[in-house]
Design an enzyme around this catalytic site. Structure first.
Site, PDB file in Angstrom:
ATOM      1  N   ASP A 108    -112.805   6.361  80.809  1.00 14.68           N
ATOM      2  CA  ASP A 108    -111.463   5.866  80.512  1.00 14.68           C
ATOM      3  C   ASP A 108    -110.408   6.962  80.398  1.00 14.68           C
ATOM      4  O   ASP A 108    -109.929   7.468  81.406  1.00 14.68           O
ATOM      5  CB  ASP A 108    -111.547   5.008  79.233  1.00 14.68           C
ATOM      6  CG  ASP A 108    -110.309   4.168  78.983  1.00 14.68           C
ATOM      7  OD1 ASP A 108    -109.352   4.282  79.764  1.00 14.68           O
ATOM      8  OD2 ASP A 108    -110.274   3.396  78.010  1.00 14.68           O
ATOM      9  N   HIS A 112    -113.298  -3.105  77.988  1.00 16.00           N
ATOM     10  CA  HIS A 112    -113.218  -3.106  76.511  1.00 16.00           C
ATOM     11  C   HIS A 112    -113.751  -4.414  75.907  1.00 16.00           C
ATOM     12  O   HIS A 112    -114.785  -4.409  75.282  1.00 16.00           O
ATOM     13  CB  HIS A 112    -111.813  -2.803  75.974  1.00 16.00           C
ATOM     14  CG  HIS A 112    -111.212  -1.541  76.519  1.00 16.00           C
ATOM     15  ND1 HIS A 112    -111.838  -0.324  76.393  1.00 16.00           N
ATOM     16  CD2 HIS A 112    -110.062  -1.306  77.214  1.00 16.00           C
ATOM     17  CE1 HIS A 112    -111.089   0.606  76.971  1.00 16.00           C
ATOM     18  NE2 HIS A 112    -110.013   0.044  77.481  1.00 16.00           N
TER      19      HIS A 112
HETATM   20 ZN    ZN Z   1    -108.325   1.800  80.612  1.00 15.74          ZN
END
Ligand code: ZN
Length: 455
Positions: free
Chosen positions: A322, A271
């Site tokens: 994810d 991220h």
């Molecule tokens: Zn993750």
């Protein structure tokens, strides 16, 4: 794996597009030659060959809650309310359920054009928090699922120790995740043993985040590991996480990581959404890859990664699905580019330069960044690399008359998974004309697991 000679009318090679190509793959799954023309015994595969993509960030167990967290709650919904719901789902999964869910997910990844997955897996223990008799059991189920589907895997067992910054006690919903240094290193050693010499498997670690692991604990875990071991860590995904980190340490998460560790190319910052300009520069220069999951980050309302500044500073990027709200390299790359267009009110924000294709730039960056992040010898159709190839359907009306970068851009911006026709991993033809070779039996087991879990 099997030896094969594959002929393509068009292929994206390391030096660019080439027409009329034969790729020779040895019995160990590695490419030994790439040559112009069709060799006599080569199998002709219709379509446009491109290197298959690494998917660097997966929590396989989250696949089964899709569609069940899209209803407004009583108060304001956020990443944190989603996380509570996810913990509830995670407490339900048995090892058998995890294998069934992961196998289905990995089939979907292959059908979308991925050839490898980084499984960042933090379900360790039984639902009540007691370790299994065989502690790596849940991760071994992920490897079994990968074996059934045929996808290459970098298994990243998760170190999860605390409920918040500074060693706060874990919450009840986190009881399946928690390990100390010794129990974690035993899991790592066992997975390394199970993966030794396996051509499709690598083992790394995933300290969950600086919320869940203190720098001191992480140093203890990293110290005995082989120097090339990949390390993936969630970093600066949420504004609250940045604020909590500042309150605890006086530093932001990316600053704290860079201060405490010799961050290098073995690291992947998952991220890294909320960075100052200085952090963006420093992370890019460190050599760490940014592991971006644009459709999940959008689904969770995380924020926008500073991709223009990061890539201009030479930062490496890789993509992952994810939470698997979407499983598609094309859609994740599209979302990444669109987030920058919306942010900067521009077009072709991430193209390499004037006249360069945005899709091609993004695709090649994510190939090289992803292969390095997973420590997998893939990401290019070239001698010495594993024969991991995706084939786009040149017969689809969208691609009529299109080739080269125009075909790639059409797939990424408008086509999506429907345009992926065939996929090879280590030369093995796993997806043939849009169908995975084991998809019926794997879907049957997934349906049974879903029915159990939804009751
Ligand atoms: Zn993750």
């Amino acid at each position: 794996m099997q030896s094969a000679k594959l002929h393509f009318a068009s292929a994206l090679l390391a030096h660019g597009w080439q027409r009329d190509v034969t790729v020779t793959c040895a019995g160990n799954g590695m490419i030994t030659a790439v040559a112009g023309g069709r060799e006599g015994d080569a199998q002709h595969v219709p379509g446009i060959a491109i290197p298959a993509m690494p998917n660097i960030h997966s929590h396989a167990h989250q696949r089964f809650m899709l569609g069940l967290a899209e209803r407004a709650g009583p108060g304001a919904d956020s990443f944190w309310t989603w996380r509570e719901a996810m913990y509830g789902f995670a407490l339900k999964l048995s090892p058998e359920d995890l294998e069934a869910v992961a196998a289905q997910l990995y089939v979907e990844m292959l059908k979308a054009g991925f050839a490898a997955v980084g499984e960042f897996q933090y379900l360790h223990h039984q639902p009540d928090g007691t370790p299994y008799e065989d502690p790596p059991r849940m991760r071994l189920r992920c490897l079994a699922a990968a074996g059934r589907a045929g996808i290459a895997t970098t298994i990243l067992p998760t170190l999860y120790a605390d409920g918040g910054f500074g060693g706060q006690p874990p919450q009840p919903g986190q009881r399946r995740f928690i390990n100390g240094v010794d129990s974690f290193l035993k899991i790592f050693a066992r997975l390394s043993e199970e993966s030794k010499g396996h051509p499709l498997r690598r083992v790394g670690i995933s300290p969950h985040s600086l919320r869940a692991v203190t720098p001191d604990l992480l140093r203890e875990v990293v110290a005995p590991l082989p120097g090339e071991t990949p390390i993936h860590i969630h970093l600066a995904e949420q504004v609250k996480e940045v604020e909590d980190c500042l309150a605890h340490s006086g530093l932001r998460p990316v600053e704290l990581l860079l201060q405490e560790f010799d961050v290098s190319a073995r690291w992947t910052a998952i991220h890294a959404t909320h960075m100052t300009k200085a952090e963006t520069q420093a992370l890019a220069i460190s050599g760490a890859a940014a592991g971006l999951c644009p459709t999940t980050e959008a689904n969770l309302g995380d924020g926008i990664f500073p991709a223009v500044d990061f890539t201009k500073a030479g930062g490496a990027i890789a993509i992952g699905s994810d939470s698997h709200i979407t499983v598609s390299p094309a859609e994740d790359l599209r979302m990444l580019e669109y987030s920058q267009r919306l942010q900067h009110r521009t077009r072709n924000a991430l193209a390499a330069g004037p006249g360069q294709s945005t899709g091609r730039t993004l695709y090649e960056k994510a190939l090289s960044g992803g292969a390095r992040s997973l420590c997998q010898n893939m990401g290019a159709i070239a001698p010495g690399r594993r024969c991991d190839i995706a084939v786009l359907d040149a017969g689809n009306p969208l691609l009529a008359g299109r080739e080269g970068d125009a075909a790639l851009d059409t797939w990424i911006f408008s086509g999506g998974n429907a345009l992926v026709k065939d996929v090879f991993v280590a030369g093995r033809h796993l997806v043939k004309d849009r169908r995975h070779i084991h998809e019926d039996e794997i879907a049957r087991d997934f349906r049974a697991a879903l029915r159990r879990l939804d009751t």
